[in-house]
Design a protein around this motif. Structure first.
Motif, PDB file in Angstrom:
ATOM      1  N   ALA A  94       9.294  35.684  -4.650  1.00  0.00           N
ATOM      2  CA  ALA A  94      10.007  34.987  -5.724  1.00  0.00           C
ATOM      3  C   ALA A  94      11.464  35.410  -5.687  1.00  0.00           C
ATOM      4  O   ALA A  94      11.838  36.387  -5.031  1.00  0.00           O
ATOM      5  N   ARG A 177       9.615  26.549  -4.512  1.00  0.00           N
ATOM      6  CA  ARG A 177       9.733  25.892  -5.827  1.00  0.00           C
ATOM      7  C   ARG A 177      10.097  24.417  -5.692  1.00  0.00           C
ATOM      8  O   ARG A 177       9.853  23.629  -6.608  1.00  0.00           O
ATOM      9  N   ALA A 204       3.030  30.274  -5.563  1.00  0.00           N
ATOM     10  CA  ALA A 204       3.816  29.194  -4.957  1.00  0.00           C
ATOM     11  C   ALA A 204       3.133  27.835  -5.071  1.00  0.00           C
ATOM     12  O   ALA A 204       3.712  26.825  -4.662  1.00  0.00           O
TER      13      ALA A 204
END
Length: 237
Positions: A94, A177, A204
């Protein structure tokens, strides 16, 4: 939609030749493919080089990352012509997260105890630091238990080390994303534990295929990897 070019990004301790069976399988299938060389010097620097290469490709790209290469494609995959991501036993980070932080959420695998650190000197172009590789006597058991022993023995003594600093470098973005994402989860991986893979993949929103494989799935089960890539290419079409 034209068939995307598959760009294969290797991980730590290996080089682009680790994809050889997959590369050949894709070429035999008529799918355009390039296996890129990654310096393994820094996460952000490696990702910048991969992204720059991807942007030279005319048309769309499916970006595939193995192991440390998963962290690289997480950062590089924001290139405008990347249309999808595929992780192979990889780190799906992330924003603001490093490999060390993601690993730190879970118990250690067998990998840390098998690592060897070797200093490399500073030059006029770069600072010195520590290179990390796997003890050749431990390489097969930790990363390649189901790979042909002859191949594993060669890999063990021809490693491409990774700079230790790369493990602590946080990602600045998370391409998953904004890109459809697939993942191969290796349930017999003793280098990156399956729960580390699963956590990143589920976060994800990846479509996950589980495989009974060591970390080096592209060598132990290349047909599976080629099949997943064909599946992704078909879904994109």
């Amino acid at each position: 939609m034209p068939t995307p070019t598959v760009v294969l990004v290797h991980g730590a301790f290996t080089d682009a030749s680790s994809y050889q069976p997959v590369t050949k399988g894709l070429l035999d299938s008529g799918i355009p493919v390039v296996a890129v060389a990654v310096p393994n010097r820094s996460l952000i620097g490696d990702a910048a080089l991969v992204r720059a290469f991807v942007e030279t490709i005319a048309g769309s790209v499916l970006l595939v990352g193995h192991s440390y290469g998963g962290a690289v494609i997480t950062e590089a995959g924001t290139a405008p012509n990347v249309v999808a991501l595929l992780y192979l036993a990889g780190y799906a980070l992330a924003e603001g997260e490093s490999i060390a932080q993601l690993q730190g959420r879970f118990p250690d695998s067998d990998l840390p105890d098998a690592l060897i650190q070797t200093p490399f000197p500073a030059t006029e172009h770069s600072a010195g630091g520590m290179d990390v590789s796997v003890d050749p006597s431990e390489f097969a058991s930790v990363l390649a238990a189901d790979v042909d022993p002859g191949v594993a023995s060669v890999l063990a003594v021809s490693q491409r080390p990774v700079a230790a600093a790369a493990f602590a470098e946080p990602a600045t973005t998370a391409a998953w994303r904004a890109r459809p994402t697939w993942a191969v989860l290796c349930t017999a991986d003793r280098g990156i534990l399956p729960q580390v893979q699963r956590f990143g993949y589920e976060r994800a929103g990846a479509a996950i295929r589980e495989v009974d494989s060591s970390n080096l799935v592209m060598l132990s089960q290349p047909a599976v990897v080629v099949d997943v890539i064909r599946e992704v290419v078909g879904a994109l079409g």
